[in-house]
Motif scaffolding. Structure first.
Motif, PDB file in Angstrom:
ATOM      1  N   GLY A  48       0.834  -1.198   0.000  1.00 38.38           N
ATOM      2  CA  GLY A  48       0.000   0.000   0.000  1.00 38.38           C
ATOM      3  C   GLY A  48       0.869   1.249   0.000  1.00 38.38           C
ATOM      4  N   THR A  49       1.995   1.176   0.702  1.00 38.98           N
ATOM      5  CA  THR A  49       2.927   2.307   0.740  1.00 38.98           C
ATOM      6  C   THR A  49       3.429   2.622  -0.670  1.00 38.98           C
TER       7      THR A  49
ATOM      8  N   ASP B 132      -6.924   7.072  -0.154  1.00 38.68           N
ATOM      9  CA  ASP B 132      -6.228   5.991   0.538  1.00 38.68           C
ATOM     10  C   ASP B 132      -7.303   4.998   0.974  1.00 38.68           C
TER      11      ASP B 132
ATOM     12  N   SER C 163      -4.144  -1.911   0.139  1.00 39.12           N
ATOM     13  CA  SER C 163      -3.067  -2.707   0.736  1.00 39.12           C
ATOM     14  C   SER C 163      -3.537  -4.149   0.919  1.00 39.12           C
TER      15      SER C 163
ATOM     16  N   LYS D 293      -4.670  -7.393   6.607  1.00 37.55           N
ATOM     17  CA  LYS D 293      -5.773  -6.853   5.814  1.00 37.55           C
ATOM     18  C   LYS D 293      -6.799  -7.926   5.423  1.00 37.55           C
TER      19      LYS D 293
END
Ligand SMILES: Cc1ncc(COP(=O)(O)O)c(C=O)c1O
Length: 420
Positions: A80-81, A177, A201, A206
């Protein structure tokens, strides 16, 4: 009325934290969930010999996941970053630009803005929704603002009506996001590509996971081409291997990750329905306890992934006990509750690292002093009010939910024991 047990002259505590019997010792459903299908998917990638470039699973997952999110395109990346950083670069955000973010989120939402040499500007969250408050956003828009970066925290979509209208009024991009919000919907439209571009992500906690992984979605042809190029060393979609048109890097998801995620996606609708129905049940029961408030209902949210079940805790209704003590008491009763973010991101020490550049960069020409930022709603959420129940607990049975409610009621009834 508190019942006190006396045995051989000792007063026995009721709360498990003080030595009493816990409400439950049975575990909640184990996370991650997988079966033979993941094992077979992994084996077939292994045997194909195509573990990265050249395989077909990554592309298949990009198409399936993008369509699942009601988006035209998907780019599967390593985290996700990475998805956030690549999206910011694809939007052309860089030196001297400001991006408006909430401080109640995971640090990557903010650090990736610094990675592209831009400046995060914090706005407050809504007191009953915990997502970016458009009213607060409008107060910090400047001539330098390029984008708003709302976070669909816990799976709950931010107020996209308010944010889209600001974006239109001030000509700003919206980067969503959605790292906690697979399948979440705002007025029937899935998040991620409601704004210009969005990120997901698949990290191990998750609701859809391959250990690590991420995705970018968009409906915009040009943003897709840029994000694809940036995640693949600056190559062009149909260009030669050793031609590099943008300063990209290797952010490509592997075939192993994509193979697992294709299977995880098959289970996802059923799991989401279960989480939503258990969350509705908890809302109805927990809201009856004085001092506990679930986040507010909003009919514009037509689907919620419930990565977390966030609720608001009022210490005064619990005799002044802190949110961390309350969380410990629930944990001792066998309920996976955590304090979550315990300070707003503008108070974190990592900010020092960016003091010289980009914060004092002459090109920026302004100065930001995060020590002066005060956002009362986010501070209250972090310090005294916001608590999280983990997503896998919402995959439990009706009896499991009743145990959760029983534990809350038990702690409330015996709260005096926590003051000793
Ligand atoms: C809101 C939010 N944004 C970004 C990220 C970063 O994702 P990853 O851990 O896959 O890099 C996360 C993950 O924890 C997240 O919850």
């Amino acid at each position: 009325m508190v019942e006190i047990s006396i045995k051989e002259g000792f007063i026995l505590a009721k709360l498990a934290l003080k030595g009493g019997e816990p409400v439950r010792t049975r575990p909640f459903p184990k996370w991650p969930i997988f079966d033979k299908r993941e094992l077979e998917a992994l084996k077939s990638v292994l045997e194909s010999g195509l573990w990265g470039v050249g395989g077909s699973r990554k592309k298949e997952f990009e198409e399936k996941f993008a369509s699942y999110q009601h988006a035209k395109y998907g780019v599967a990346v390593t985290s996700g970053t990475a998805a956030l950083e690549v999206s910011l670069r694809a939007l052309g955000i860089g030196c001297g630009d400001e991006v408006i973010v909430p401080p109640y989120t995971f640090m990557a939402t903010v650090t990736t803005i610094f990675y592209v040499n831009a400046i995060p500007i914090f706005a407050d969250i809504d007191p009953e929704a915990y997502t970016l408050d458009p009213k607060s956003v409008e107060t910090v828009i400047s001539e330098r603002t390029k984008a708003i970066l709302p976070v669909h925290i816990s799976g709950r979509p931010a107020d996209m009506d308010g944010l889209l209208s600001l974006a239109k009024k001030y000509d700003l991009y919206i980067l969503e996001d959605a790292c906690q919000a697979w399948g979440s919907e705002w007025r029937g439209k899935r998040v991620g590509a409601i704004g210009d571009i969005g990120t997901f992500s698949f990290q191990s906690s998750k609701n859809i996971t391959s250990g690590e992984g991420g995705m970018i979605v968009t409906n915009d042809d040009d943003l897709y081409a840029k994000a694809w190029s940036l995640h693949n060393c600056g190559r062009l979609l149909k260009g030669p291997w050793y031609e590099h048109h943008l300063p990209g890097g290797n952010y490509r998801m592997t075939e192993f990750q994509a193979a697992i995620l294709l299977v995880q996606l098959e289970r996802f609708d059923e799991q989401t329905e279960k989480r939503m129905s258990n969350a509705r049940y908890l809302n109805s029961k927990l809201s009856k306890i004085d001092g506990i408030k679930p986040l507010k209902d909003d009919e514009r949210i037509t689907r919620n992934a419930y990565h977390l079940y966030i609720f608001r805790f009022d210490p005064e209704a619990f005799g002044g006990v802190s949110k961390s003590t309350f969380a410990e008491a629930l944990q001792a009763e066998g309920i996976p509750v955590s304090v979550g973010y315990s300070r707003p991101l503008y108070k974190e020490p990592y900010l020092d690292y960016f003091k010289r550049c980009p914060l004092s960069c002459p090109y920026y020409g302004k100065s930001v002093d995060y020590s002066k930022v005060r956002l009362p709603v986010a501070e209250k959420a972090c310090y005294t009010e916001g608590l999280w129940l983990r997503q896998y607990a919402l995959l439990g049975s009706k009896e499991d939910m009743d145990d959760i409610v029983a534990a809350f009621e038990k702690v409330k009834e015996n709260v005096d024991e926590l003051k000793k």
